[in-house]
Design an enzyme around this catalytic site. Sequence first.
Site, PDB file in Angstrom:
ATOM      1  N   HIS A 180       0.249 -11.528   1.726  1.00  0.00           N
ATOM      2  CA  HIS A 180      -0.794 -10.762   1.040  1.00  0.00           C
ATOM      3  C   HIS A 180      -1.493 -11.568  -0.063  1.00  0.00           C
ATOM      4  O   HIS A 180      -2.713 -11.566  -0.176  1.00  0.00           O
ATOM      5  CB  HIS A 180      -0.190  -9.478   0.447  1.00  0.00           C
ATOM      6  CG  HIS A 180      -1.189  -8.399   0.207  1.00  0.00           C
ATOM      7  ND1 HIS A 180      -0.844  -7.065   0.124  1.00  0.00           N
ATOM      8  CD2 HIS A 180      -2.538  -8.437   0.035  1.00  0.00           C
ATOM      9  CE1 HIS A 180      -1.935  -6.342  -0.085  1.00  0.00           C
ATOM     10  NE2 HIS A 180      -2.962  -7.155  -0.160  1.00  0.00           N
ATOM     11  N   TYR A 219       0.825  -1.215   0.000  1.00  0.00           N
ATOM     12  CA  TYR A 219       0.000   0.000   0.000  1.00  0.00           C
ATOM     13  C   TYR A 219       0.859   1.264   0.000  1.00  0.00           C
ATOM     14  O   TYR A 219       0.366   2.348  -0.332  1.00  0.00           O
ATOM     15  CB  TYR A 219      -0.927   0.051   1.213  1.00  0.00           C
ATOM     16  CG  TYR A 219      -1.977  -1.026   1.301  1.00  0.00           C
ATOM     17  CD1 TYR A 219      -2.190  -1.937   0.268  1.00  0.00           C
ATOM     18  CD2 TYR A 219      -2.767  -1.143   2.437  1.00  0.00           C
ATOM     19  CE1 TYR A 219      -3.150  -2.933   0.364  1.00  0.00           C
ATOM     20  CE2 TYR A 219      -3.739  -2.130   2.547  1.00  0.00           C
ATOM     21  CZ  TYR A 219      -3.915  -3.024   1.519  1.00  0.00           C
ATOM     22  OH  TYR A 219      -4.869  -4.004   1.646  1.00  0.00           O
TER      23      TYR A 219
END
Length: 268
Positions: free
Chosen positions: A100, A42
Amino acid sequence: MPGEMPRFGLGTYQQTDRETCIESVRRALEAGYRHVDTAQSYGNEAYVGEGLRRADVDREEVFVATKLATGNLAYDDALETTEESLERLGVERVDLMYVHWPLDTYDPEETLPALDEIRDRGMARHVGVSNFESRQLEEARGVMESPIFANQVECHALLHQDELLADAREHDYWLVAYSPLAKAEVFDNPVIADVAEKHDATPAQVCLAWLLARENVAVIPKATGDHVEENYGALAVDLDPEDVERIDAIEEERRMVDFDAAPWHAAD
């Protein structure tokens, strides 16, 4: 229920503007949130960390989760970049470190032992996975020494994830719902609109309340501005069993996150 984790969290995907991200985290924590979710990919771990410091809330009260990027899943890379994440976040450890995606450099025989080591070294209280399908969860359980604490997947009223939720309940871990509002596409569904009107609630609050009515499910809607408090208001929405059943019966199915290499295609 699985181990301790606040069921209502703040997602920070796409919050790449420094001040907006910091303020969203601060505002959420001061509104009552006690769970914040970020990821290496992110690009905002430092902003999330600053939000934690600015909030008038003790760090020990906040459940902080982040995720290893798909290029950092080799054993040594996972350990090294976990230390970098802790530094960016400004914390001694995170409460939950996820893989992730099981993509790119993901290798169960390297990545999963690295998760064990991250936990053993005290860099994370818990470890988990994200975007794993049933077969990958089964494989992970056969390799990892640590229990899987959570599987974070897209889940909302247009994507119920019943199979993965059944697995979470059977093996006693959390299913953490990302995109729980289906990028607002679910708001126009007549069932959602009707239930919202019945409870004098917003469609977003109804969608979140429905997820929270499901055992073993946590939610991490992303939000800025007034939506931070609006979403948190879902905790005060008490859906009737018939409301839950009506939403359960929605047949429309749609993924918000989908691409050719996604694990659910490989699992077909």
